[in-house]
Scaffold this active site. Structure first.
Site, PDB file in Angstrom:
ATOM      1  N   CYS A   1     -40.657 -38.423  20.035  1.00 51.46           N
ATOM      2  CA  CYS A   1     -41.627 -37.450  20.552  1.00 51.46           C
ATOM      3  C   CYS A   1     -41.534 -36.125  19.801  1.00 51.46           C
ATOM      4  O   CYS A   1     -42.549 -35.480  19.532  1.00 51.46           O
ATOM      5  CB  CYS A   1     -41.438 -37.236  22.050  1.00 51.46           C
ATOM      6  SG  CYS A   1     -39.815 -36.598  22.532  1.00 51.46           S
TER       7      CYS A   1
ATOM      8  N   CYS B   1     -43.623 -42.659  22.802  1.00 52.27           N
ATOM      9  CA  CYS B   1     -42.427 -42.923  23.607  1.00 52.27           C
ATOM     10  C   CYS B   1     -42.245 -44.425  23.852  1.00 52.27           C
ATOM     11  O   CYS B   1     -43.131 -45.082  24.401  1.00 52.27           O
ATOM     12  CB  CYS B   1     -42.532 -42.197  24.949  1.00 52.27           C
ATOM     13  SG  CYS B   1     -41.111 -42.502  26.038  1.00 52.27           S
TER      14      CYS B   1
ATOM     15  N   LEU C   1     -47.495 -36.187  39.678  1.00 46.01           N
ATOM     16  CA  LEU C   1     -46.489 -35.896  40.691  1.00 46.01           C
ATOM     17  C   LEU C   1     -47.071 -35.040  41.807  1.00 46.01           C
ATOM     18  O   LEU C   1     -47.967 -34.223  41.582  1.00 46.01           O
ATOM     19  CB  LEU C   1     -45.302 -35.163  40.065  1.00 46.01           C
ATOM     20  CG  LEU C   1     -44.470 -35.944  39.036  1.00 46.01           C
ATOM     21  CD1 LEU C   1     -43.434 -35.025  38.402  1.00 46.01           C
ATOM     22  CD2 LEU C   1     -43.801 -37.144  39.683  1.00 46.01           C
TER      23      LEU C   1
ATOM     24  N   ASP D   1     -49.200 -29.554  41.870  1.00 47.95           N
ATOM     25  CA  ASP D   1     -49.409 -28.691  40.706  1.00 47.95           C
ATOM     26  C   ASP D   1     -50.243 -27.465  41.054  1.00 47.95           C
ATOM     27  O   ASP D   1     -51.096 -27.040  40.284  1.00 47.95           O
ATOM     28  CB  ASP D   1     -50.106 -29.506  39.598  1.00 47.95           C
ATOM     29  CG  ASP D   1     -50.095 -28.795  38.258  1.00 47.95           C
ATOM     30  OD1 ASP D   1     -49.213 -27.948  38.054  1.00 47.95           O
ATOM     31  OD2 ASP D   1     -50.983 -29.067  37.428  1.00 47.95           O
TER      32      ASP D   1
ATOM     33  N   LEU E   1     -41.394 -36.544  32.966  1.00 47.85           N
ATOM     34  CA  LEU E   1     -40.598 -37.494  33.725  1.00 47.85           C
ATOM     35  C   LEU E   1     -40.939 -38.915  33.280  1.00 47.85           C
ATOM     36  O   LEU E   1     -42.108 -39.254  33.084  1.00 47.85           O
ATOM     37  CB  LEU E   1     -40.869 -37.339  35.221  1.00 47.85           C
ATOM     38  CG  LEU E   1     -39.767 -37.878  36.135  1.00 47.85           C
ATOM     39  CD1 LEU E   1     -38.528 -36.996  36.037  1.00 47.85           C
ATOM     40  CD2 LEU E   1     -40.246 -37.954  37.584  1.00 47.85           C
TER      41      LEU E   1
ATOM     42  N   CYS F   1     -32.870 -41.229  26.876  1.00 48.83           N
ATOM     43  CA  CYS F   1     -33.567 -41.176  25.584  1.00 48.83           C
ATOM     44  C   CYS F   1     -32.625 -41.547  24.448  1.00 48.83           C
ATOM     45  O   CYS F   1     -33.079 -41.873  23.345  1.00 48.83           O
ATOM     46  CB  CYS F   1     -34.132 -39.778  25.327  1.00 48.83           C
ATOM     47  SG  CYS F   1     -35.544 -39.356  26.366  1.00 48.83           S
TER      48      CYS F   1
ATOM     49  N   CYS G   1     -46.881 -37.180  22.407  1.00 49.36           N
ATOM     50  CA  CYS G   1     -45.475 -37.388  22.752  1.00 49.36           C
ATOM     51  C   CYS G   1     -45.303 -38.565  23.708  1.00 49.36           C
ATOM     52  O   CYS G   1     -44.246 -39.214  23.722  1.00 49.36           O
ATOM     53  CB  CYS G   1     -44.861 -36.113  23.336  1.00 49.36           C
ATOM     54  SG  CYS G   1     -45.634 -35.533  24.865  1.00 49.36           S
TER      55      CYS G   1
END
EC number: 1.17.99.6
Length: 389
Positions: A205, A259, A175, A140, A164, A199, A255
């Site tokens: 979400c 989930c 990540l 990142d 993800l 999904c 969100c």
């Protein structure tokens, strides 16, 4: 040129074993073709959904073309590391408006340095086998389409919230990537994970997002996102989003909380990602009382430090305005107003106005309750049924 003395399939398996030994939850390998994502990225930028994150529009095509960012790159090793701390206490904190809600990824140590050091070690191990290896780690910190690379490698599929998701472990993970210049065999994402469509018809979400930032499946308007507003935005937070922020002072997890896949969320094995006592479930008034020195001390090694003391106060002022009326809140806001910067002062004035409105509403409620009680007393005194008046 490929080194014919290296058994690349065997090396690929060894890389995954090394990654596990270094603390990564998973590792997978993909090629560098991200052309399928270029048009979507360009559309997102043209719509202005990146807000003030100008770095998203910089570097031209390097973001979607790894070999332009690091010449010679042939493969990307995508890695993930779980960060969900034990006893996360999401609902407990969100339901108590006197407490400060901080996104769970930010309660522990800043992940950037920890993961980058581990990825660098992985590159060094590979170099012991592949002599002359060219590699570069990323976490990142550069123009890299991390989620797209991770999905391409098969670490998960993209949810409608654009994050993800791993079907076995949810979405509570970081990540990272290692760019390498050797032709490792790539993983098949269709075997490891379904890449799209998982999904189904679920839009939880999108419905849950407090500010409606998920404007269409897989697309986020960052300008509406509470994480963007509390972390990336440098100026005043638009008034239309302040009430929806509630007690969220750094980031937002809504969100992910809603989930269904996160019922499988895994607790991190990294103690550095465990929540710090001085940040977890702290009263808003306690955090608002920190001067800059205290802020810097208590956020040392934390990702929170990057927003600085002024934006920290800005965010907490909004949360205090959203809290139920409390004379202690009004006193704290007034005290901080003396000598406050223009940015902080604007949000304090807003918070004070909110508190005043709640005080007036409380007064009306108390008056109505008092009148009802008085009617009941008169009815009893007259010997009438309690609902006679």
């Amino acid at each position: 040129m490929p080194n014919n003395t290296i058994n690349y399939p065997e090396l690929a398996q060894q890389i995954k074993q090394w990654a596990s030994e270094l603390g990564f939850a998973d590792a997978a390998i993909c090629d560098i073709d991200l052309s399928a994502h270029e048009a979507q990225l360009q559309r997102w930028l043209e719509l202005g959904y990146h807000g003030e994150m100008n770095f998203m529009a910089e570097h031209g095509t390097k973001r979607s073309r790894p070999d332009e960012l690091v010449p010679g790159t042939q493969r990307v090793i995508a890695l993930k590391m779980h960060y969900l701390p034990p006893d996360a206490g999401f609902a407990r904190t969100l339901k108590n408006p006197q407490l400060a809600y901080i996104s769970r990824y930010a309660l522990g140590r800043d992940y950037h340095k920890l993961m980058r050091n581990r990825i660098k070690k992985l590159g060094q191990r590979i170099a012991q086998v592949a002599e002359g290896l060219g590699f570069r780690p990323f976490v990142d910190s550069a123009p890299v389409l991390e989620r797209q690379l991770a999905a391409k490698a098969g670490l998960g599929f993209t949810g409608k919230h654009s994050l993800l998701i791993d079907k076995q472990a949810g979405s509570w993970f970081f990540l990272g990537e290692l760019f390498v210049d050797i032709p490792l065999p790539v993983d098949d994402p269709d075997i490891r994970q379904a890449t799209q469509g998982e999904c189904g018809s679920c839009v939880a979400c999108m419905t849950m997002c407090p500010t409606g930032a998920i404007v269409e499946p897989y697309v986020i308007d960052a300008r509406k996102c509470i994480s963007y507003l509390t972390i990336e935005l440098k100026g005043a937070i638009p008034e239309q989003y302040r009430t929806a922020m509630g007690n969220r002072i750094y980031g937002c997890d809504d969100c992910q909380l809603i989930c269904p896949w996160n019922r499988y969320g895994e607790i991190t094995a990294e103690s550095d990602f465990h929540a710090r006592a001085q940040l977890k479930d702290q009263p808003l008034l306690t955090l608002f009382s920190w001067d800059e020195e205290t802020f810097l001390t208590n956020t040392e090694g934390s990702p929170i430090r990057r927003i600085g003391h002024q934006r920290w106060l800005r965010n907490i002022a909004i949360a205090l305005g959203n809290a139920p009326y409390d004379s202690a809140i009004v006193e704290a806001l007034m005290a901080r107003l003396n000598g406050a910067s223009d940015l902080v002062a604007e949000h304090i004035h807003w918070a004070l106005a909110q508190q005043q409105q709640k005080r007036e509403a409380l007064s009306v409620t108390v008056t109505a309750h008092t009148k009802k009680t008085q009617r009941l007393i008169r009815a009893v005194q007259k010997g009438l049924p309690r609902d006679a008046e």
